[in-house]
Design an enzyme around this catalytic site. Structure first.
Site, PDB file in Angstrom:
ATOM      1  N   ARG A  59       0.792  -1.223   0.000  1.00 58.19           N
ATOM      2  CA  ARG A  59       0.000   0.000   0.000  1.00 58.19           C
ATOM      3  C   ARG A  59       0.829   1.279   0.000  1.00 58.19           C
ATOM      4  O   ARG A  59       0.558   2.205  -0.770  1.00 58.19           O
ATOM      5  CB  ARG A  59      -0.939   0.050   1.222  1.00 58.19           C
ATOM      6  CG  ARG A  59      -2.270  -0.588   0.978  1.00 58.19           C
ATOM      7  CD  ARG A  59      -2.755  -1.201   2.256  1.00 58.19           C
ATOM      8  NE  ARG A  59      -1.852  -2.272   2.622  1.00 58.19           N
ATOM      9  CZ  ARG A  59      -1.996  -3.520   2.209  1.00 58.19           C
ATOM     10  NH1 ARG A  59      -3.012  -3.853   1.488  1.00 58.19           N
ATOM     11  NH2 ARG A  59      -1.124  -4.450   2.553  1.00 58.19           N
ATOM     12  N   THR A  60       1.831   1.345   0.861  1.00 61.24           N
ATOM     13  CA  THR A  60       2.563   2.611   0.962  1.00 61.24           C
ATOM     14  C   THR A  60       3.245   2.914  -0.370  1.00 61.24           C
ATOM     15  O   THR A  60       3.124   4.020  -0.914  1.00 61.24           O
ATOM     16  CB  THR A  60       3.590   2.548   2.114  1.00 61.24           C
ATOM     17  OG1 THR A  60       2.899   2.188   3.300  1.00 61.24           O
ATOM     18  CG2 THR A  60       4.279   3.885   2.307  1.00 61.24           C
ATOM     19  N   LYS A  88      25.513  -5.181  -3.300  1.00 65.42           N
ATOM     20  CA  LYS A  88      26.978  -5.196  -3.415  1.00 65.42           C
ATOM     21  C   LYS A  88      27.628  -4.459  -2.248  1.00 65.42           C
ATOM     22  O   LYS A  88      28.833  -4.292  -2.211  1.00 65.42           O
ATOM     23  CB  LYS A  88      27.405  -4.509  -4.721  1.00 65.42           C
ATOM     24  CG  LYS A  88      26.841  -5.130  -5.980  1.00 65.42           C
ATOM     25  CD  LYS A  88      27.342  -4.337  -7.189  1.00 65.42           C
ATOM     26  CE  LYS A  88      26.614  -4.734  -8.450  1.00 65.42           C
ATOM     27  NZ  LYS A  88      26.815  -3.749  -9.523  1.00 65.42           N
ATOM     28  N   ARG A 109      11.632   3.760   2.822  1.00 66.89           N
ATOM     29  CA  ARG A 109      11.239   2.783   3.857  1.00 66.89           C
ATOM     30  C   ARG A 109      12.476   1.971   4.186  1.00 66.89           C
ATOM     31  O   ARG A 109      13.096   1.373   3.305  1.00 66.89           O
ATOM     32  CB  ARG A 109      10.120   1.870   3.379  1.00 66.89           C
ATOM     33  CG  ARG A 109       9.885   0.735   4.368  1.00 66.89           C
ATOM     34  CD  ARG A 109       8.653  -0.054   4.093  1.00 66.89           C
ATOM     35  NE  ARG A 109       7.448   0.681   4.445  1.00 66.89           N
ATOM     36  CZ  ARG A 109       6.244   0.124   4.521  1.00 66.89           C
ATOM     37  NH1 ARG A 109       6.078  -1.153   4.256  1.00 66.89           N
ATOM     38  NH2 ARG A 109       5.188   0.847   4.846  1.00 66.89           N
ATOM     39  N   HIS A 140       5.492   5.866  11.180  1.00 68.80           N
ATOM     40  CA  HIS A 140       4.976   5.727   9.813  1.00 68.80           C
ATOM     41  C   HIS A 140       4.049   6.924   9.606  1.00 68.80           C
ATOM     42  O   HIS A 140       2.823   6.799   9.633  1.00 68.80           O
ATOM     43  CB  HIS A 140       4.228   4.400   9.702  1.00 68.80           C
ATOM     44  CG  HIS A 140       3.926   3.969   8.297  1.00 68.80           C
ATOM     45  ND1 HIS A 140       4.055   4.806   7.210  1.00 68.80           N
ATOM     46  CD2 HIS A 140       3.496   2.773   7.809  1.00 68.80           C
ATOM     47  CE1 HIS A 140       3.712   4.140   6.113  1.00 68.80           C
ATOM     48  NE2 HIS A 140       3.378   2.909   6.455  1.00 68.80           N
TER      49      HIS A 140
HETATM   50  C1  NCD Z   1       2.107  -1.166   7.838  1.00 71.40           C
HETATM   51  C2  NCD Z   1       3.610  -1.001   7.895  1.00 71.40           C
HETATM   52  O1  NCD Z   1       4.335  -1.325   6.960  1.00 71.40           O
HETATM   53  O2  NCD Z   1       4.043  -0.514   8.928  1.00 71.40           O
HETATM   54  N1  NCD Z   1       1.578  -1.338   6.577  1.00 71.40           N
HETATM   55  C3  NCD Z   1       1.316  -0.226   5.842  1.00 71.40           C
HETATM   56  O3  NCD Z   1       2.185   0.561   5.562  1.00 71.40           O
HETATM   57  N2  NCD Z   1       0.043  -0.035   5.469  1.00 71.40           N
HETATM   58  C4  NCD Z   1       1.583  -2.178   8.765  1.00 71.40           C
HETATM   59  C5  NCD Z   1       2.150  -3.558   8.757  1.00 71.40           C
HETATM   60  O4  NCD Z   1       3.059  -3.908   8.015  1.00 71.40           O
HETATM   61  O5  NCD Z   1       1.624  -4.332   9.538  1.00 71.40           O
END
Ligand code: NCD
Length: 312
Positions: A59-60, A88, A109, A140
């Site tokens: 999703r993100t 590498k 991320r 997040h």
């Molecule tokens: C979350 C995350 O990656 O922190 N997912 C997201 O970004 N919607 C929650 C999760 O991974 O459980």
């Protein structure tokens, strides 16, 4: 906007650093964009967004991509270390320096704490904003923005709410960001429910003491569900769990069973950052209170608002 004076460019590391005004501005923009998306179709024409994902994401990453495309911009990036020079041994700072030359904004991320601040320090030299797409179990921020956007959409307020948070409160970065966000909008009552090994981290509880949140520990869902306006469920973060035996032992506790819904308010909203595993059975999807897919869709509008503010 972050209050970190070290940086001249606006970066987004965490909700805790954002002013209430900046957050409210994003929510207002997101709601305007949701109503008139075509007005923004060329807002970021000619701009490029880098998506640098060291950890798994659906999703993100894809909602940031969708947001950039809907604003008329383009994206590039990677969704794991595989196939990149990170395999590498290339460092985070070298990767960020390069992406700052290739694009106008970087969504990052990364599993390590502090990674986003380090990236921002580097990208700052090039005037390129960095947005955290989730860092370790710490924060997040854009997830929290879409979460409170969804809460505001259904409840028309962000204070005076009874919010249940259930599941993995220790390793879930969405929970810490959500609590910081709710803490900025006045008095909200939080009922937290988790296995003792997955309680909120002491450091987080300490940091939340300066907010107006009223925190109550709950012992089961049946006891709290009738008073809730929001029920926010999270999966157990298997990949951050130190002990796989413990993971298997606790994974089915705290499940939202359909029979529990009898006591729920009509205007309760059930939220989940997704992905779900066992904690929300599919049978819950048919209840009108289930809003997690609408919540995920709101990620696009909220991230459009964020990109539109940060990229110049
Ligand atoms: C979350 C995350 O990656 O922190 N997912 C997201 O970004 N919607 C929650 C999760 O991974 O459980």
């Amino acid at each position: 906007m972050n209050e970190d004076t070290e940086h001249q460019t606006s970066h987004i590391f965490g909700i805790r650093y954002m002013t209430e005004n900046f957050i409210q501005g994003i929510l207002d923009d997101a709601s305007e964009i949701k109503q008139n998306p075509s007005k923004y179709a060329e807002a970021l024409k000619g701009k490029i967004l880098s998506l640098a994902f060291w950890e798994a994401s659906t999703r993100t990453r894809l909602s940031f991509e969708s947001a950039m495309l809907r604003l008329g911009g383009k994206t590039l990036g990677f969704s794991s270390q595989a196939g990149t020079s990170i395999e590498k041994g290339e460092s985070l700072s070298d990767t960020i320096t390069m992406l700052a030359g290739y694009s106008d904004c970087i969504v990052l991320r990364h599993p390590l704490r502090g990674s986003c601040k380090l990236a921002a320090k580097i990208a700052d030299k090039y005037g390129v904003p960095v947005i955290s797409g989730g860092s370790g179990s710490q924060e997040h921020p854009t997830q929290a923005l879409l979460d409170i956007f969804t809460i505001q959409e259904y409840h028309h307020r962000l204070s005076g709410l009874n919010v249940g948070i259930v599941g993995d409160l220790r390793y879930s970065r969405t929970i810490s960001s959500l609590l910081f966000a709710l803490g900025k909008f006045g008095r909200n009552t939080i009922y937290y429910l988790s296995h003792p090994s997955l309680h909120l981290q002491d450091e987080l509880v300490y940091d939340l003491e300066s907010t107006d949140l009223e925190m109550h520990k709950a012992t089961n869902l049946a006891e709290i569900i009738s008073s809730l306006d929001v029920l926010y469920v999270t999966r157990l973060q298997k990949e951050r769990f130190p002990d796989p035996m413990l993971y298997n032992k606790v994974k089915e506790s705290y499940q939202l069973r359909p029979d529990l819904m009898k006591a729920a308010k009509e205007d309760l909203i059930i939220m989940h950052p997704l992905p779900r595993v066992d904690e929300i059975p599919y049978a819950i999807d048919r209840f009108p209170q289930a809003k997690y897919f609408e919540q995920a869709k709101n990620g696009v509008y909220t991230r459009m608002a964020v990109l539109n503010r940060l990229i110049h």
